[in-house]
Design an enzyme around this catalytic site. Structure first.
Site, PDB file in Angstrom:
ATOM      1  N   LYS A  54      77.213  48.122 -14.286  1.00  0.00           N
ATOM      2  CA  LYS A  54      77.603  47.061 -13.283  1.00  0.00           C
ATOM      3  C   LYS A  54      76.199  46.164 -12.801  1.00  0.00           C
ATOM      4  O   LYS A  54      74.944  46.809 -13.022  1.00  0.00           O
ATOM      5  CB  LYS A  54      78.407  47.447 -12.275  1.00  0.00           C
ATOM      6  CG  LYS A  54      77.348  48.380 -11.153  1.00  0.00           C
ATOM      7  CD  LYS A  54      78.321  48.919 -10.080  1.00  0.00           C
ATOM      8  CE  LYS A  54      77.467  50.078  -9.384  1.00  0.00           C
ATOM      9  NZ  LYS A  54      78.563  50.799  -8.489  1.00  0.00           N
ATOM     10  N   TYR A 297      51.221  31.759   3.230  1.00  0.00           N
ATOM     11  CA  TYR A 297      51.848  31.281   4.318  1.00  0.00           C
ATOM     12  C   TYR A 297      51.921  31.752   5.717  1.00  0.00           C
ATOM     13  O   TYR A 297      51.609  33.180   5.500  1.00  0.00           O
ATOM     14  CB  TYR A 297      53.495  31.274   3.885  1.00  0.00           C
ATOM     15  CG  TYR A 297      53.679  29.872   2.768  1.00  0.00           C
ATOM     16  CD1 TYR A 297      53.213  28.740   2.972  1.00  0.00           C
ATOM     17  CD2 TYR A 297      54.505  30.582   1.837  1.00  0.00           C
ATOM     18  CE1 TYR A 297      53.632  27.839   1.754  1.00  0.00           C
ATOM     19  CE2 TYR A 297      54.688  29.689   0.581  1.00  0.00           C
ATOM     20  CZ  TYR A 297      54.391  28.350   0.574  1.00  0.00           C
ATOM     21  OH  TYR A 297      54.549  27.536  -0.321  1.00  0.00           O
TER      22      TYR A 297
END
Ligand SMILES: *Cc1c(COP(=O)(O)O)cnc(C)c1O
Length: 406
Positions: A54, A297
């Site tokens: 999955k 940043y």
């Protein structure tokens, strides 16, 4: 999945040089499967060894992982019906024998018809199935749908409580012309979070009750019981029943450090899991920043001295967790290099001051071995305050996957 290719050759970036890539170690896949098989045969029983594909095969890449696991496992569990159908497609294309395939996720009527047609097992986890039985009846897929009953034994998610199983028996009997009961399953709530297993034991008792009711309803059926994921397979042998569903262990990762610890006790020896995935990236550029420069940043990092940085063309878009900012390191030439400042969407800046200068770009290892050093998915998970499952599953499906170690 459309962008995913298994590149032949070196594992070096080709035309997409400006990107990070994953290397999948075929030998590690084989080793992990062999370890689980050996573990289970030690007791004389031979439960069906299942793997779980999955979440884009836990982020490793569904298509390449399917090819690697198919020869090693007896059974493949998927959530998505289309992943299950892709297994049959691979088998048809490559002339491989058909393995047992089970879809544990929700399916609609049309999907159930298609799955039945391909001999793929489905899981009954709620009572909205009268419509599906009706669709199977009118579509006539040529065989009955193979059905596993999901018993909710204490996870509080999908499945029937043990005392709801009589209603399931009734539904299956009423639709016996289209539904064939073949199995019973459940899922543990906290085998990996603890080193004592009293809650798991309570879940096992609930499972016994549900299975007994189901068996009483179908005395002639050979029900395949399966309950254990990786952790229970390792630490709770009575939970292995007729099949196990090994997810994270397939990829060579431990469910948790608690599982690693308790497996030593329950197995009486340490076992080894070998990580399958390495994540690497070539630098976009390398340059010197003068002392006093800030990086990234928020100006969260300031260079105390003149610093050589490598800018990697990858970031949180690719699945590198922003929460790891200020904590993480990567490897270059076997040496640790600190991640400087904040992780950006498409860029990561690392300190390569100590790496010998060269005109070539540097190759950084985000997860995996480089020389004698190693960054594990677990380490990255710790830096980002999450679990390794989330780290690997979130690695972008757009990244190139290459298979090594064949
Ligand atoms: C994800 C999952 C597994 C595999 O769990 P791991 O801890 O990764 O081994 C097994 N069974 C079900 C129902 C699952 O959802």
């Amino acid at each position: 999945m459309g962008h995913m290719t298994v590149a032949e050759g070196s594992g070096l970036p080709g035309k997409a040089a400006q990107a990070s890539w994953l290397e999948l170690d075929a030998a590690a896949v084989r080793k992990n499967a062999a370890m689980f098989r050996e573990l289970m045969s030690a007791e004389g029983r031979r439960p069906t060894l299942g793997t779980v594909l999955k979440g884009n095969a836990y982020g490793h890449g569904f298509a390449p992982m399917l090819e690697l696991v198919h020869p090693e496992y007896d059974c493949i569990f998927a959530i998505d019906p289309y992943d299950a159908l892709a297994v049959r497609e691979l088998e048809r294309r490559a002339g491989k024998p058909a393995k047992q395939v089970v879809v544990t996720g929700a399916v609609g009527g049309e999907e159930a018809v298609e799955l039945a047609r391909h001999g793929i097992d489905i899981v009954l986890a709620d009572l909205s199935w009268s419509g599906i039985a009706e669709q199977l009846r009118s579509a006539k897929p040529g065989r009955r749908a193979r059905v596993h009953v999901f018993v909710d034994t204490g996870l509080g998610r999908e499945g029937f409580a043990a005392d709801e199983v009589p209603a399931v028996v009734e539904l299956l009997r009423k639709n016996a012309d289209v539904l064939e009961p073949v199995g019973a399953m459940s899922h543990f709530a906290n085998t990996e979070d603890v080193t004592e297993q009293s809650y798991a034991q309570w879940q096992l008792d609930n499972f016994e009750r549900g299975v007994a009711t189901l068996k009483a309803g179908f005395p002639e059926a050979m029900l395949q019981r399966h309950f254990a994921a990786s952790a229970a397979t390792l630490v709770l042998p009575p939970s292995r029943f007729e099949a196990v569903r090994v997810g994270i262990g397939t990829y060579g990762l431990w469910p948790s450090s608690e599982t690693r610890l308790s497996s030593r006790v329950s197995l009486g020896r340490p076992v080894t899991l070998t990580p399958v995935l390495s994540w690497r990236c070539k630098s976009q550029l390398v340059k010197w920043l003068p002392a006093g420069s800030s990086v990234g940043y928020g100006c969260t990092y300031r260079c105390e001295q003149r610093t050589r940085v490598a800018v990697l063309p990858m970031g949180y878009f690719d699945g590198y967790p922003r929460l790891a900012s200020g904590r993480a390191h990567v490897l270059v030439k076997g040496q640790r290099c600190q991640v400087l400042g904040r992780v950006s969407m498409n860029h990561l800046v690392i300190d390569v001051t100590r790496i010998p200068e060269s005109p070539e770009p540097v190759t950084a290892t985000l997860i995996g071995h480089d020389g004698n050093a190693n960054v594990t998915a677990e380490m990255l998970a710790d830096w980002a305050q999450t679990i390794s499952y989330e780290i690997v599953t979130r690695i972008g499906s757009h990244l190139r996957r290459t298979v090594v170690g064949r």
